[in-house]
Scaffold this motif. Structure first.
Motif, PDB file in Angstrom:
ATOM      1  N   ILE A   1       0.152  -1.458  -4.491  1.00 25.18           N
ATOM      2  CA  ILE A   1      -0.750  -2.516  -5.330  1.00 25.18           C
ATOM      3  C   ILE A   1      -2.442  -2.058  -5.132  1.00 25.18           C
ATOM      4  O   ILE A   1      -2.695  -2.007  -5.788  1.00 25.18           O
ATOM      5  CB  ILE A   1      -0.340  -3.971  -4.755  1.00 25.18           C
ATOM      6  CG1 ILE A   1       1.131  -4.724  -4.989  1.00 25.18           C
ATOM      7  CG2 ILE A   1      -1.322  -5.038  -5.321  1.00 25.18           C
ATOM      8  CD1 ILE A   1       1.608  -6.781  -4.860  1.00 25.18           C
ATOM      9  N   ASN A   2      -2.109  -1.957  -4.319  1.00 23.59           N
ATOM     10  CA  ASN A   2      -3.214  -1.493  -3.282  1.00 23.59           C
ATOM     11  C   ASN A   2      -3.682   0.530  -3.314  1.00 23.59           C
ATOM     12  O   ASN A   2      -2.585   0.451  -2.475  1.00 23.59           O
ATOM     13  CB  ASN A   2      -3.882  -2.021  -2.476  1.00 23.59           C
ATOM     14  CG  ASN A   2      -5.467  -1.924  -2.323  1.00 23.59           C
ATOM     15  OD1 ASN A   2      -5.957  -0.541  -1.597  1.00 23.59           O
ATOM     16  ND2 ASN A   2      -6.699  -2.705  -2.042  1.00 23.59           N
ATOM     17  N   TRP A   3      -3.861   0.657  -4.015  1.00 24.20           N
ATOM     18  CA  TRP A   3      -4.424   2.703  -3.964  1.00 24.20           C
ATOM     19  C   TRP A   3      -5.460   3.084  -3.035  1.00 24.20           C
ATOM     20  O   TRP A   3      -5.297   4.275  -2.111  1.00 24.20           O
ATOM     21  CB  TRP A   3      -4.427   3.093  -5.210  1.00 24.20           C
ATOM     22  CG  TRP A   3      -3.788   2.258  -6.131  1.00 24.20           C
ATOM     23  CD1 TRP A   3      -2.468   1.450  -6.820  1.00 24.20           C
ATOM     24  CD2 TRP A   3      -3.339   3.229  -7.450  1.00 24.20           C
ATOM     25  NE1 TRP A   3      -2.010   1.190  -7.429  1.00 24.20           N
ATOM     26  CE2 TRP A   3      -2.972   3.234  -8.389  1.00 24.20           C
ATOM     27  CE3 TRP A   3      -4.304   4.629  -8.026  1.00 24.20           C
ATOM     28  CZ2 TRP A   3      -2.257   2.835  -9.156  1.00 24.20           C
ATOM     29  CZ3 TRP A   3      -3.536   4.622  -9.293  1.00 24.20           C
ATOM     30  CH2 TRP A   3      -2.638   4.039 -10.388  1.00 24.20           C
ATOM     31  N   ASN A   4      -6.155   2.533  -2.672  1.00 24.25           N
ATOM     32  CA  ASN A   4      -7.350   2.865  -2.115  1.00 24.25           C
ATOM     33  C   ASN A   4      -7.387   1.852  -0.447  1.00 24.25           C
ATOM     34  O   ASN A   4      -8.361   2.615   0.738  1.00 24.25           O
ATOM     35  CB  ASN A   4      -8.805   2.556  -2.216  1.00 24.25           C
ATOM     36  CG  ASN A   4      -8.388   3.704  -3.920  1.00 24.25           C
ATOM     37  OD1 ASN A   4      -7.891   4.640  -4.233  1.00 24.25           O
ATOM     38  ND2 ASN A   4      -8.640   3.175  -4.757  1.00 24.25           N
ATOM     39  N   SER A   5      -7.811   0.838  -0.164  1.00 26.24           N
ATOM     40  CA  SER A   5      -7.883  -0.143   0.989  1.00 26.24           C
ATOM     41  C   SER A   5      -7.270   0.902   2.368  1.00 26.24           C
ATOM     42  O   SER A   5      -6.033   0.305   2.110  1.00 26.24           O
ATOM     43  CB  SER A   5      -8.242  -1.603   0.852  1.00 26.24           C
ATOM     44  OG  SER A   5      -8.885  -2.070  -0.736  1.00 26.24           O
ATOM     45  N   PRO A   6      -8.343   0.742   3.190  1.00 31.67           N
ATOM     46  CA  PRO A   6      -7.268   0.698   4.794  1.00 31.67           C
ATOM     47  C   PRO A   6      -6.416  -0.393   5.646  1.00 31.67           C
ATOM     48  O   PRO A   6      -6.597  -1.427   5.128  1.00 31.67           O
ATOM     49  CB  PRO A   6      -8.344   1.398   5.794  1.00 31.67           C
ATOM     50  CG  PRO A   6      -9.887   0.558   4.907  1.00 31.67           C
ATOM     51  CD  PRO A   6      -9.468   0.629   3.631  1.00 31.67           C
ATOM     52  N   VAL A   7      -5.329   0.754   6.127  1.00 31.51           N
ATOM     53  CA  VAL A   7      -4.461  -0.269   6.619  1.00 31.51           C
ATOM     54  C   VAL A   7      -4.553  -0.033   8.168  1.00 31.51           C
ATOM     55  O   VAL A   7      -4.020   1.441   8.022  1.00 31.51           O
ATOM     56  CB  VAL A   7      -3.121   0.036   6.061  1.00 31.51           C
ATOM     57  CG1 VAL A   7      -2.135  -1.037   6.236  1.00 31.51           C
ATOM     58  CG2 VAL A   7      -2.737  -0.229   3.898  1.00 31.51           C
TER      59      VAL A   7
ATOM     60  N   ALA B   1       0.865  -1.511  -0.121  1.00 37.00           N
ATOM     61  CA  ALA B   1       0.183   0.210   0.218  1.00 37.00           C
ATOM     62  C   ALA B   1       0.481   1.365  -0.340  1.00 37.00           C
ATOM     63  O   ALA B   1       0.386   2.066   0.564  1.00 37.00           O
ATOM     64  CB  ALA B   1      -0.587   0.153   1.169  1.00 37.00           C
ATOM     65  N   ALA B   2       1.730   1.446  -0.861  1.00 40.44           N
ATOM     66  CA  ALA B   2       3.012   2.258  -0.949  1.00 40.44           C
ATOM     67  C   ALA B   2       2.215   3.632  -1.632  1.00 40.44           C
ATOM     68  O   ALA B   2       0.922   3.168  -2.214  1.00 40.44           O
ATOM     69  CB  ALA B   2       4.070   2.632  -1.913  1.00 40.44           C
ATOM     70  N   ARG B   3       1.656   4.492  -1.221  1.00 42.02           N
ATOM     71  CA  ARG B   3       1.268   5.943  -2.958  1.00 42.02           C
ATOM     72  C   ARG B   3       1.424   5.167  -3.846  1.00 42.02           C
ATOM     73  O   ARG B   3       2.383   5.390  -3.883  1.00 42.02           O
ATOM     74  CB  ARG B   3       1.261   7.514  -2.003  1.00 42.02           C
ATOM     75  CG  ARG B   3       1.070   6.963  -0.681  1.00 42.02           C
ATOM     76  CD  ARG B   3       1.537   9.041   0.259  1.00 42.02           C
ATOM     77  NE  ARG B   3       1.198   9.281   0.996  1.00 42.02           N
ATOM     78  CZ  ARG B   3       0.685   9.963   1.533  1.00 42.02           C
ATOM     79  NH1 ARG B   3      -0.907   9.759   1.014  1.00 42.02           N
ATOM     80  NH2 ARG B   3       0.487  10.297   3.323  1.00 42.02           N
ATOM     81  N   SER B   4       0.753   5.506  -4.536  1.00 42.25           N
ATOM     82  CA  SER B   4       0.426   5.148  -5.401  1.00 42.25           C
ATOM     83  C   SER B   4       0.309   6.521  -6.667  1.00 42.25           C
ATOM     84  O   SER B   4      -1.229   6.678  -6.200  1.00 42.25           O
ATOM     85  CB  SER B   4       0.286   3.906  -6.585  1.00 42.25           C
ATOM     86  OG  SER B   4       0.404   3.030  -5.981  1.00 42.25           O
ATOM     87  N   ASN B   5       1.027   6.253  -7.894  1.00 38.92           N
ATOM     88  CA  ASN B   5       0.531   7.644  -8.697  1.00 38.92           C
ATOM     89  C   ASN B   5       0.665   8.980  -8.142  1.00 38.92           C
ATOM     90  O   ASN B   5      -0.354   9.960  -8.683  1.00 38.92           O
ATOM     91  CB  ASN B   5      -0.782   7.725  -9.367  1.00 38.92           C
ATOM     92  CG  ASN B   5      -1.667   8.612 -10.643  1.00 38.92           C
ATOM     93  OD1 ASN B   5      -0.105   8.047 -11.666  1.00 38.92           O
ATOM     94  ND2 ASN B   5      -2.622   8.653 -11.035  1.00 38.92           N
ATOM     95  N   ASN B   6       1.459   9.445  -7.463  1.00 41.50           N
ATOM     96  CA  ASN B   6       1.607  10.422  -6.827  1.00 41.50           C
ATOM     97  C   ASN B   6       2.887  11.082  -7.259  1.00 41.50           C
ATOM     98  O   ASN B   6       3.557  12.387  -6.414  1.00 41.50           O
ATOM     99  CB  ASN B   6       1.909  10.661  -5.211  1.00 41.50           C
ATOM    100  CG  ASN B   6       2.677   9.445  -4.721  1.00 41.50           C
ATOM    101  OD1 ASN B   6       2.989   9.055  -5.414  1.00 41.50           O
ATOM    102  ND2 ASN B   6       3.709   9.784  -3.674  1.00 41.50           N
ATOM    103  N   GLY B   7       4.079  10.426  -8.305  1.00 40.36           N
ATOM    104  CA  GLY B   7       4.915  11.264  -8.616  1.00 40.36           C
ATOM    105  C   GLY B   7       6.789  11.293  -8.147  1.00 40.36           C
ATOM    106  O   GLY B   7       7.383  11.179  -8.412  1.00 40.36           O
ATOM    107  N   ILE B   8       6.143  10.239  -6.729  1.00 43.28           N
ATOM    108  CA  ILE B   8       7.689   9.910  -5.912  1.00 43.28           C
ATOM    109  C   ILE B   8       7.699   8.027  -5.784  1.00 43.28           C
ATOM    110  O   ILE B   8       6.258   8.002  -5.379  1.00 43.28           O
ATOM    111  CB  ILE B   8       7.302  10.866  -4.571  1.00 43.28           C
ATOM    112  CG1 ILE B   8       6.702  11.920  -5.158  1.00 43.28           C
ATOM    113  CG2 ILE B   8       7.922  10.411  -3.725  1.00 43.28           C
ATOM    114  CD1 ILE B   8       6.076  12.851  -3.686  1.00 43.28           C
TER     115      ILE B   8
END
Length: 606
Positions: free
Chosen positions: A377-383, A365-372
């Motif tokens: 793998i998962n962009w949205n589910s709570p961890v 669950a790393a932040r995705s599509n943030n240019g960094i």
């Protein structure tokens, strides 16, 4: 920093700071397994100890070199499923010849990838007469696709210029009832439509070469898109539900003007004579192209349908998370729910220098599509992260942590996936009761262990008892930790160092030695990366599988945990002996096929 507390100070959310990253240079030092001292378990009245499932490298065994004449050809036997091998041709070994047989008329597909110099490949009949030649220039991948009659054949991989390793992938599938079924391997494959079949079914099966620009391609360059009707699948409809023999899935479909139909999945690119259509999602994270693990699992294809849902909660039971001097976790980790403020990695019992829990959670669950940095793998589910490793005063045992996660998921009406990149210790009966009592709503994804033995460590061995436990082994990509060429999907095994445990109860394998966020005990952040110091062990393979499981459940929230495990078993890319075996379980996790299977079930097709 910590956000406002919730539920009488029991639960908190911890967020990362977006301050500038300090890039920590990766070295050749590898992670060491940390052992959690024994501790009392008041819920189970047992004493247990666990270790994180990371490990440490040397040199894999090398297969015998094929002969360079028909009489000394290396016999591959009868092809009845996809098959890949890795070898070398060059100035002192100009030709490798392989022999194989087909028991019936079959669809045949070949790819030659991983070239660093120009090599070509030819297909010969049983008499040694050339049938097909692929001779693309330079390091361009070679491919042959078509249909072959039953009989004996030869393949000749030969040097054109220079020295090069190569990866030869083959598949042969019987033609049944006029249906041509073509299976790709774990790398880049090219497929063509062949006339004479009412239906052609194509499965790309992931692509470890995606980051280098080599795509799983459906080549229809002799057809204009204006003469074909496209029916591409999406999360809410489209596509065609079809059962290729291991459970119905939602396939993309093309119907030609003569009525012939092409069904396909796991395809990166469709090339018509007049246009090209891409069927993948490419986030803008700069490390994404290096995340071969996502590509080999087909996550970039599965993202067409889901990137995660708030209906699913991901639980991470590990060492906790590394923090900087301000108490902030790695900036690439999304906002994280924690329990009783128990989230800091004390760097005891996982790795004394780097945060095991940070790497594990980042893969999922790393932040995705943030240019960094990298993509999760998962962009949205709570961890939800709970520290269970290290034996520190605030740590929880497995039963306590699992109960807290179940309570939180139930309070939000969420399904729960628990990642456990750990193993060892005595039985925890209270923990096992929680598994047994939550086989519908809670899925446990657990590392098989790193001792290179024919036995699955506890608690992963519970996969042979409970239908909501997945035991995960580890596979290589194209390079090992010493930068040596490897065959994608092979079980990781180093003589005298570490190897993925296998045996009865192993469910499937996932990728290891991969990029993951890095946090050290001095509060510095960066990334594991490259082939020489990637985050390794079955610890790394497990969150890859758990992340894919969260996508599958997000695609169909009505599934049970038991059904998720069944879907993985049905859709995994077969490795080792045909069908289930104790070295690879059901095979290598296939995100795109698994999500498509979940979608088909959601449309009412079992």
């Amino acid at each position: 920093m910590l956000a406002t507390s919730r539920r009488n100070n029991e639960y908190f959310s911890v967020t990362s700071t977006h301050e500038s990253l300090e890039k920590v240079r990766s070295t050749s030092r590898v992670l060491e397994s940390g052992i959690l001292p024994e501790f009392d378990d008041p819920l189970s009245n047992s004493r247990t100890s666990y270790s994180s499932s990371v490990s440490n490298s040397v040199t894999p065994q090398v297969a015998p070199d094929p002969g360079s004449t028909l009489s000394t050809a290396y016999n591959l036997g009868t092809l009845n499923r996809p098959f890949t091998l890795t070898d070398f041709v060059g100035n002192n070994d100009v030709s490798d010849i392989y022999r194989f047989s087909l028991a019936s008329n079959s669809s045949f597909n070949l790819s030659l990838n991983g070239l660093t110099a120009d090599a070509d490949v030819e297909l010969l009949n049983g008499n040694g007469t050339r049938i097909r030649l692929s001779n693309a220039s330079g390091t361009t991948s070679e491919w042959i696709d078509g249909s072959l009659n039953a009989g004996t054949y030869y393949l000749n991989v030969f040097r054109y210029t220079g020295n090069t390793n190569y990866r030869l992938s083959l598949s042969a599938t019987p033609i049944v009832n006029g249906v041509r079924t073509v299976l790709g391997n774990l790398g880049a494959d090219t497929f063509i439509w062949q006339s004479g079949f009412n239906r052609t079914v194509i499965s790309g099966n992931g692509n470890v070469d995606f980051g280098s620009g080599a795509l799983d391609t459906l080549n229809l360059t002799n057809i204009s898109s204006t003469t074909a009707r496209l029916n591409l699948a999406n999360a809410s409809g489209g596509g065609v539900v079809y059962n290729p023999g291991n459970g119905a899935r939602v396939f993309d479909a093309i119907t030609l003007n003569n009525g012939n139909q092409i069904l396909f999945e796991g395809i990166d690119r469709i090339r018509f004579a007049d246009r090209t259509i891409n069927r993948f999602v490419r986030p803008n994270d700069p490390l994404f192209n290096q995340q071969w693990n996502l590509h080999m699992m087909g996550v970039h294809n599965a993202w067409n349908f889901t990137k995660g849902s708030t209906n699913v909660m991901i639980g991470v039971q590990d060492t906790g998370l590394g923090v900087n001097s301000n108490g902030n976790i790695h900036p690439e980790l999304r906002t994280t729910l924690i329990f009783n403020n128990n989230y800091r990695d004390e760097f005891i019992g996982g790795d004394n220098y780097t945060s095991h829990g940070t790497a594990v959670q980042g893969i999922i669950a790393a932040r995705s599509n943030n240019g960094i940095g990298m993509s999760g793998i998962n962009w949205n589910s709570p961890v939800f992260n709970i520290d269970v490793l290290g034996g520190n005063q605030a740590d929880y045992n497995l039963a306590q942590a699992t109960q807290a996660m179940i309570n939180q998921a139930n309070s939000q009406g969420q399904k729960l996936i628990v990642n456990m990149s750990l193993g060892g210790g005595g039985r925890d009966f209270a923990f096992e009761r929680l598994i047994a009592n939550n086989q519908s709503k809670a899925l446990f994804v657990i590392a098989s262990g790193n001792s290179n033995t024919n036995s699955i460590s506890y608690p992963a061995n519970l996969a042979s008892v409970y239908s909501n436990v997945i035991a995960v082994g580890a596979s290589w990509g194209t390079r090992n930790a010493n930068n040596g060429a490897t065959t994608p999907g092979d079980r990781i095994s180093y003589a005298g160092w570490w190897g993925s445990q296998y045996g009865t109860g192993l469910t499937l394998v996932g990728p290891s030695e991969v990029i993951a966020p890095y946090a050290n005990r001095n509060g510095q952040f960066g990334y594991w990366g490259g082939s020489t110091s990637g985050f390794n062990g079955t610890s790394a393979a497990t969150p890859n599988v758990a992340g894919v499981a969260s996508l599958v459940w997000s695609a169909n929230r009505n599934l049970s945990a038991t059904r998720i495990k069944q879907i993985f078993s049905q859709t995994a890319f077969d490795l080792g002996a045909r069908g289930y075996d104790t070295t690879y379980g059901h095979g290598f996790v296939n995100a795109d096929a698994a999500v498509r299977r979940a979608m088909a079930i959601g449309r009412g097709v079992a």
